[in-house]
Design a protein around this motif. Structure first.
Motif, PDB file in Angstrom:
ATOM      1  N   ARG A 244     -27.193 -11.649  12.323  1.00  0.00           N
ATOM      2  CA  ARG A 244     -26.088 -11.271  11.448  1.00  0.00           C
ATOM      3  C   ARG A 244     -25.926  -9.751  11.413  1.00  0.00           C
ATOM      4  O   ARG A 244     -26.902  -9.016  11.262  1.00  0.00           O
ATOM      5  CB  ARG A 244     -26.333 -11.791  10.021  1.00  0.00           C
ATOM      6  N   PHE A 245     -24.671  -9.321  11.526  1.00  0.00           N
ATOM      7  CA  PHE A 245     -24.341  -7.897  11.456  1.00  0.00           C
ATOM      8  C   PHE A 245     -23.271  -7.687  10.388  1.00  0.00           C
ATOM      9  O   PHE A 245     -22.332  -8.487  10.259  1.00  0.00           O
ATOM     10  CB  PHE A 245     -23.814  -7.393  12.795  1.00  0.00           C
ATOM     11  N   THR A 246     -23.401  -6.587   9.649  1.00  0.00           N
ATOM     12  CA  THR A 246     -22.420  -6.248   8.617  1.00  0.00           C
ATOM     13  C   THR A 246     -21.368  -5.307   9.199  1.00  0.00           C
ATOM     14  O   THR A 246     -21.701  -4.279   9.799  1.00  0.00           O
ATOM     15  CB  THR A 246     -23.100  -5.570   7.415  1.00  0.00           C
ATOM     16  N   VAL A 247     -20.104  -5.632   9.000  1.00  0.00           N
ATOM     17  CA  VAL A 247     -19.002  -4.790   9.486  1.00  0.00           C
ATOM     18  C   VAL A 247     -18.823  -3.612   8.531  1.00  0.00           C
ATOM     19  O   VAL A 247     -18.610  -3.800   7.330  1.00  0.00           O
ATOM     20  CB  VAL A 247     -17.687  -5.590   9.584  1.00  0.00           C
ATOM     21  N   ILE A 248     -18.931  -2.390   9.092  1.00  0.00           N
ATOM     22  CA  ILE A 248     -18.791  -1.195   8.246  1.00  0.00           C
ATOM     23  C   ILE A 248     -17.573  -0.354   8.612  1.00  0.00           C
ATOM     24  O   ILE A 248     -17.243   0.610   7.916  1.00  0.00           O
ATOM     25  CB  ILE A 248     -20.058  -0.312   8.328  1.00  0.00           C
ATOM     26  N   GLY A 249     -16.902  -0.701   9.701  1.00  0.00           N
ATOM     27  CA  GLY A 249     -15.743   0.092  10.098  1.00  0.00           C
ATOM     28  C   GLY A 249     -14.877  -0.614  11.116  1.00  0.00           C
ATOM     29  O   GLY A 249     -15.320  -1.510  11.826  1.00  0.00           O
ATOM     30  N   VAL A 250     -13.601  -0.189  11.175  1.00  0.00           N
ATOM     31  CA  VAL A 250     -12.631  -0.683  12.160  1.00  0.00           C
ATOM     32  C   VAL A 250     -11.890   0.523  12.726  1.00  0.00           C
ATOM     33  O   VAL A 250     -11.364   1.355  11.965  1.00  0.00           O
ATOM     34  CB  VAL A 250     -11.628  -1.676  11.535  1.00  0.00           C
ATOM     35  N   THR A 251     -11.837   0.638  14.033  1.00  0.00           N
ATOM     36  CA  THR A 251     -11.179   1.791  14.652  1.00  0.00           C
ATOM     37  C   THR A 251      -9.662   1.637  14.605  1.00  0.00           C
ATOM     38  O   THR A 251      -9.129   0.534  14.523  1.00  0.00           O
ATOM     39  CB  THR A 251     -11.613   1.970  16.114  1.00  0.00           C
ATOM     40  N   LYS A 252      -8.962   2.790  14.693  1.00  0.00           N
ATOM     41  CA  LYS A 252      -7.512   2.762  14.787  1.00  0.00           C
ATOM     42  C   LYS A 252      -7.087   2.213  16.143  1.00  0.00           C
ATOM     43  O   LYS A 252      -7.791   2.377  17.129  1.00  0.00           O
ATOM     44  CB  LYS A 252      -6.939   4.171  14.610  1.00  0.00           C
ATOM     45  N   LYS A 253      -5.913   1.590  16.174  1.00  0.00           N
ATOM     46  CA  LYS A 253      -5.411   1.053  17.440  1.00  0.00           C
ATOM     47  C   LYS A 253      -5.148   2.201  18.396  1.00  0.00           C
ATOM     48  O   LYS A 253      -4.478   3.171  18.067  1.00  0.00           O
ATOM     49  CB  LYS A 253      -4.144   0.236  17.223  1.00  0.00           C
ATOM     50  N   LYS A 254      -5.701   2.052  19.585  1.00  0.00           N
ATOM     51  CA  LYS A 254      -5.640   3.124  20.567  1.00  0.00           C
ATOM     52  C   LYS A 254      -4.784   2.768  21.769  1.00  0.00           C
ATOM     53  O   LYS A 254      -4.287   3.630  22.468  1.00  0.00           O
ATOM     54  CB  LYS A 254      -7.074   3.442  21.031  1.00  0.00           C
ATOM     55  N   GLY A 255      -4.600   1.495  22.044  1.00  0.00           N
ATOM     56  CA  GLY A 255      -3.881   1.079  23.237  1.00  0.00           C
ATOM     57  C   GLY A 255      -4.832   0.939  24.406  1.00  0.00           C
ATOM     58  O   GLY A 255      -5.988   1.361  24.355  1.00  0.00           O
ATOM     59  N   SER A 256      -4.328   0.343  25.497  1.00  0.00           N
ATOM     60  CA  SER A 256      -5.177   0.111  26.667  1.00  0.00           C
ATOM     61  C   SER A 256      -5.611   1.426  27.261  1.00  0.00           C
ATOM     62  O   SER A 256      -4.860   2.387  27.322  1.00  0.00           O
ATOM     63  CB  SER A 256      -4.413  -0.709  27.721  1.00  0.00           C
ATOM     64  N   GLY A 257      -6.856   1.479  27.713  1.00  0.00           N
ATOM     65  CA  GLY A 257      -7.388   2.691  28.297  1.00  0.00           C
ATOM     66  C   GLY A 257      -8.559   2.423  29.194  1.00  0.00           C
ATOM     67  O   GLY A 257      -8.939   1.300  29.450  1.00  0.00           O
ATOM     68  N   MET A 258      -9.126   3.551  29.717  1.00  0.00           N
ATOM     69  CA  MET A 258     -10.239   3.432  30.654  1.00  0.00           C
ATOM     70  C   MET A 258     -11.435   4.224  30.157  1.00  0.00           C
ATOM     71  O   MET A 258     -12.026   5.002  30.875  1.00  0.00           O
ATOM     72  CB  MET A 258      -9.830   3.974  32.035  1.00  0.00           C
ATOM     73  N   ASP A 259     -11.751   4.124  28.902  1.00  0.00           N
ATOM     74  CA  ASP A 259     -12.876   4.882  28.366  1.00  0.00           C
ATOM     75  C   ASP A 259     -14.173   4.434  29.008  1.00  0.00           C
ATOM     76  O   ASP A 259     -14.430   3.248  29.176  1.00  0.00           O
ATOM     77  CB  ASP A 259     -12.965   4.692  26.846  1.00  0.00           C
ATOM     78  N   ILE A 260     -14.998   5.404  29.365  1.00  0.00           N
ATOM     79  CA  ILE A 260     -16.273   5.107  29.997  1.00  0.00           C
ATOM     80  C   ILE A 260     -17.225   4.547  28.954  1.00  0.00           C
ATOM     81  O   ILE A 260     -17.547   5.200  27.965  1.00  0.00           O
ATOM     82  CB  ILE A 260     -16.893   6.374  30.629  1.00  0.00           C
ATOM     83  N   GLY A 261     -17.660   3.334  29.171  1.00  0.00           N
ATOM     84  CA  GLY A 261     -18.647   2.735  28.283  1.00  0.00           C
ATOM     85  C   GLY A 261     -18.082   2.272  26.973  1.00  0.00           C
ATOM     86  O   GLY A 261     -18.812   2.062  26.023  1.00  0.00           O
ATOM     87  N   GLY A 262     -16.770   2.109  26.861  1.00  0.00           N
ATOM     88  CA  GLY A 262     -16.211   1.583  25.636  1.00  0.00           C
ATOM     89  C   GLY A 262     -15.252   2.538  24.986  1.00  0.00           C
ATOM     90  O   GLY A 262     -14.762   3.482  25.576  1.00  0.00           O
ATOM     91  N   GLY A 263     -14.983   2.292  23.668  1.00  0.00           N
ATOM     92  CA  GLY A 263     -14.092   3.165  22.930  1.00  0.00           C
ATOM     93  C   GLY A 263     -12.699   2.614  22.786  1.00  0.00           C
ATOM     94  O   GLY A 263     -11.854   3.245  22.174  1.00  0.00           O
ATOM     95  N   ASP A 264     -12.409   1.452  23.355  1.00  0.00           N
ATOM     96  CA  ASP A 264     -11.065   0.893  23.236  1.00  0.00           C
ATOM     97  C   ASP A 264     -11.023  -0.148  22.130  1.00  0.00           C
ATOM     98  O   ASP A 264     -11.974  -0.364  21.390  1.00  0.00           O
ATOM     99  CB  ASP A 264     -10.579   0.323  24.573  1.00  0.00           C
TER     100      ASP A 264
END
Length: 417
Positions: A190-210
């Motif tokens: 079980r994991f507790t949700v502490i945050g939600v990122t703003k919508k960024k759109g499709s991208g090619m971030d290295i190792g995540g971030g989308d």
């Protein structure tokens, strides 16, 4: 000057009249040029669109960001069997480099991990990109939040079971309800949700971030998998200060890590210092090769179209030999006959080129609407299409036009009798 304009106008009129009188032959001639122009411009438009997409996706990243790992992001002279013996970077090495490097603005420890399924009550989101990092990642990636926050240093170090969800993941799991404080399941825990990122759109971030990622403390995966596990690839991410000499910094990183690992003098580095700009250069090289290869293949179909135009023009000269003799006997100069057939070839190629460009444009609109990818037919590609059409028209029509202009009027009239 007016005489030349009149000559061009009359030559153009004769060419258009000849094309209208031979509609079937004109259509068959257009087909080869249309296919040739379509092939070349479609390849150029596809590669240009892909290049624009990649550069747009990477524009938000600092191209000087360094990824220190046991794997190379690009071509390397180190043989594969040797690379497979390289040890993974360790959390202790990240801590050492973090405190010993002066020209680094920020650094973090990250795991490239396999995707996971996330569950909340009866809802499941499959194949979520897992980004296991230390707390500094939020500053390196410049993440922005729609709700909540990123995990802090204490939560990061202790490997607390907290998670930050990408915008799309949060929407799929929680729809319109507030996800902060809710509990989801992943990695069988079980994991507790502490945050939600703003919508960024499709991208090619290295190792995540989308928007389709989930961020969790890397220390949790360290405790779950240990330091050497095939399920994860550890990476040390370093963000240099602005204006830093990259070659000097790479040399300093290499020297310090070699000393920390006890690599002997004369032995090669058993790690790779990957700079993001090197990855973009490699991508540019690959796209250039694809572009050149596609053009070479397309040129062959273009040549077929050119030969078809030349063949039709020779037939046209043969059919109109009597008419050419009559024109010459009435005072038509060689230039008039030359331009008449040359314009006919160029107009044929231009019409074929326009049809080819129109097909590429319609196909680009269709694929853009169907796929999550913007295909663009640029002004330069249109210009190249028209330019190639004129060139092919000139090359395929010049010999028939010269042969027509040099006909003897008496012999030409006699051949038609």
């Amino acid at each position: 000057m007016l005489l030349y304009f009149r000559l061009l106008k009359e030559s153009f009129a004769f060419a258009m009249n000849a094309l209208r009188n031979n509609k079937l032959r004109t259509m068959l001639s257009l087909l080869g040029v249309t296919i040739g122009i379509f092939s070349i411009i479609a390849v150029l438009a596809a590669v240009d669109s892909l290049d624009r997409k990649i550069k747009s996706d990477l524009s938000s990243l600092d191209k000087n960001t360094i990824y220190l790992t046991s794997q190379s992001f690009g071509p390397t002279e180190v043989p594969r069997w040797k690379r497979e013996q390289f040890p993974n970077v360790r959390y202790e090495e990240y801590q050492y480099l973090k405190t010993s490097l002066d020209n680094v603005e920020n650094s973090c420890f990250q795991y490239f991990a396999a995707s996971q399924n996330l569950k909340f009550e009866s809802k499941t989101v499959s194949n979520v990109n897992m980004v296991a990092v230390t707390h500094e990642f939020v500053d390196i990636q410049r993440l922005e939040f729609d709700k909540g926050r990123f995990f802090n240093e204490l939560e990061s170090t202790s490997g607390k079971q907290v998670v930050v969800l990408g915008h799309d993941i949060a929407e799929q799991l929680f729809e319109s309800s507030d996800p902060i404080g809710k509990t989801i399941r992943m990695y069988g825990q079980r994991f507790t949700v502490i945050g939600v990122t703003k919508k960024k759109g499709s991208g090619m971030d290295i190792g995540g971030g989308d928007d389709t990622s989930a961020f969790l403390p890397s220390s949790f995966l360290r405790s779950l998998y240990g330091d050497n596990n095939e399920n994860v690839l550890p990476v040390i991410v370093l963000k240099p200060n602005q204006g830093t000499d990259m070659d000097a910094l790479k040399g300093e990183i290499s020297q310090k890590l070699r000393a920390f690992r006890g690599v002997k003098q004369g032995e090669i580095d058993n790690f790779f210092v990957n700079v993001l700009s090197g990855l973009t250069d490699m991508i540019d090289g690959i796209l250039s090769s694809v572009r050149i290869g596609g053009i070479i293949i397309s040129v062959f179909s273009f040549l077929v179209g050119g030969f078809g135009i030349a063949n039709i023009m020779f037939v046209s000269v043969k059919e109109r030999t009597n008419l050419i003799g009559i024109q010459k006997s009435l005072g038509a100069k060689n230039k008039f006959i030359l331009f008449q057939f040359l314009f006919e070839a160029i107009i044929l190629c231009l019409i074929g080129g326009c049809i080819g460009l129109l097909i590429v444009w319609l196909l680009a609109l269709l694929l853009t609407n169907i796929l999550d990818f913007e295909f663009v037919l640029s002004f330069w590609n249109v210009l190249i299409g028209f330019g190639l059409s004129v060139i092919v028209g000139l090359l395929s029509g010049i010999l028939p036009a010269i042969s027509a202009s040099q006909l003897d009027p008496v012999e030409a009239i006699r051949s038609g009798m």
